[in-house]
Design an enzyme around this catalytic site. Structure first.
Site, PDB file in Angstrom:
ATOM      1  N   ILE A  96      -3.374   0.804  -1.471  1.00 25.74           N
ATOM      2  CA  ILE A  96      -2.094   0.144  -1.186  1.00 25.74           C
ATOM      3  C   ILE A  96      -2.232  -1.168  -1.951  1.00 25.74           C
ATOM      4  O   ILE A  96      -2.894  -2.099  -1.499  1.00 25.74           O
ATOM      5  CB  ILE A  96      -1.873  -0.092   0.313  1.00 25.74           C
ATOM      6  CG1 ILE A  96      -1.858   1.232   1.073  1.00 25.74           C
ATOM      7  CG2 ILE A  96      -0.560  -0.852   0.528  1.00 25.74           C
ATOM      8  CD1 ILE A  96      -1.755   1.086   2.583  1.00 25.74           C
ATOM      9  N   PRO A  97      -1.663  -1.225  -3.149  1.00 25.67           N
ATOM     10  CA  PRO A  97      -2.022  -2.274  -4.118  1.00 25.67           C
ATOM     11  C   PRO A  97      -1.452  -3.661  -3.845  1.00 25.67           C
ATOM     12  O   PRO A  97      -0.639  -4.190  -4.606  1.00 25.67           O
ATOM     13  CB  PRO A  97      -1.506  -1.698  -5.434  1.00 25.67           C
ATOM     14  CG  PRO A  97      -0.347  -0.850  -5.029  1.00 25.67           C
ATOM     15  CD  PRO A  97      -0.717  -0.262  -3.704  1.00 25.67           C
ATOM     16  N   CYS A  98      -1.935  -4.272  -2.779  1.00 24.35           N
ATOM     17  CA  CYS A  98      -1.500  -5.631  -2.448  1.00 24.35           C
ATOM     18  C   CYS A  98      -1.928  -6.631  -3.516  1.00 24.35           C
ATOM     19  O   CYS A  98      -1.318  -7.693  -3.657  1.00 24.35           O
ATOM     20  CB  CYS A  98      -2.018  -6.030  -1.079  1.00 24.35           C
ATOM     21  SG  CYS A  98      -3.789  -5.881  -0.872  1.00 24.35           S
ATOM     22  N   HIS A  99      -2.947  -6.282  -4.307  1.00 18.86           N
ATOM     23  CA  HIS A  99      -3.408  -7.186  -5.370  1.00 18.86           C
ATOM     24  C   HIS A  99      -2.374  -7.326  -6.480  1.00 18.86           C
ATOM     25  O   HIS A  99      -2.465  -8.241  -7.287  1.00 18.86           O
ATOM     26  CB  HIS A  99      -4.740  -6.693  -5.946  1.00 18.86           C
ATOM     27  CG  HIS A  99      -4.668  -5.354  -6.597  1.00 18.86           C
ATOM     28  ND1 HIS A  99      -4.645  -4.169  -5.873  1.00 18.86           N
ATOM     29  CD2 HIS A  99      -4.591  -5.007  -7.900  1.00 18.86           C
ATOM     30  CE1 HIS A  99      -4.574  -3.150  -6.721  1.00 18.86           C
ATOM     31  NE2 HIS A  99      -4.533  -3.638  -7.950  1.00 18.86           N
ATOM     32  N   ARG A 100      -1.382  -6.452  -6.516  1.00 19.65           N
ATOM     33  CA  ARG A 100      -0.341  -6.503  -7.556  1.00 19.65           C
ATOM     34  C   ARG A 100       0.817  -7.432  -7.204  1.00 19.65           C
ATOM     35  O   ARG A 100       1.798  -7.511  -7.943  1.00 19.65           O
ATOM     36  CB  ARG A 100       0.188  -5.096  -7.828  1.00 19.65           C
ATOM     37  CG  ARG A 100      -0.861  -4.182  -8.416  1.00 19.65           C
ATOM     38  CD  ARG A 100      -0.313  -2.811  -8.717  1.00 19.65           C
ATOM     39  NE  ARG A 100      -1.422  -1.914  -9.028  1.00 19.65           N
ATOM     40  CZ  ARG A 100      -1.407  -0.616  -8.807  1.00 19.65           C
ATOM     41  NH1 ARG A 100      -0.331  -0.039  -8.305  1.00 19.65           N
ATOM     42  NH2 ARG A 100      -2.454   0.124  -9.092  1.00 19.65           N
TER      43      ARG A 100
END
Length: 167
Positions: free
Chosen positions: A134-138
């Site tokens: 779940i790409p919260c880093h994006r």
């Protein structure tokens, strides 16, 4: 955090990844948690203690395999995600951000129909239980700054740079 489940054994472990020590909690069907740690031994001690109380089993070899599949093969895995309705809407929207791209907290807030909930979106992004997948880093700030990252801003920077190189 994890409920005892006699029918569905839960596994955990840690191994090295492209972005440091990575720990995964999973069952036979889904990934339940994915996170990074700067203290592998302390993290594993915590899970060993939980294993005594709950139906947990350590499996570092499987975690090593999963890490390879996630970061090298970029395989998609089924996830078991629990949160509030608001959090789930944010996390679902995060999963639509294309690999190698970024968006802003404001865009996420608008996408879920809550344009004034930028701070709440930030809190939901920070509570993400399954890092990277779940790409919260994006998600970055509207001014182009990286903002924060639960697992360290330098790790976020490396992830974003690596993704751009892969595209």
């Amino acid at each position: 955090m994890l409920k005892k489940d006699r029918q569905n054994k839960i596994f955990f472990g840690c191994a090295s990844s492209l972005f440091g020590e990575c720990c995964i909690i999973f069952n036979r069907q889904n990934i339940l948690r994915l996170f990074f740690t700067d203290d592998r031994e302390k993290t594993l001690q915590y899970f060993e203690q939980l294993a005594k109380e709950r139906n947990l089993k350590r499996n570092d070899e499987k975690v090593k395999e999963l890490i390879h599949q996630i970061f090298i093969e970029r395989k998609i895995f089924p996830l078991e995600i629990k949160g509030t309705v608001f959090q789930l809407s944010v996390w679902k929207t995060l999963q639509t951000i294309p690999f190698g791209e970024t968006t802003t907290y404001k865009v996420i807030a608008e996408a879920i129909g809550r344009p004034n909930a930028i701070r709440a979106v930030g809190n939901a992004v920070g509570a993400n239980p399954i890092a990277f997948l779940i790409p919260c880093h994006r998600v970055i700030r509207s001014n182009g700054q990286l903002g924060g990252y639960r697992w360290g801003i330098e790790r976020k920077r490396k992830m974003l740079e690596w993704e751009k190189e892969q595209v």
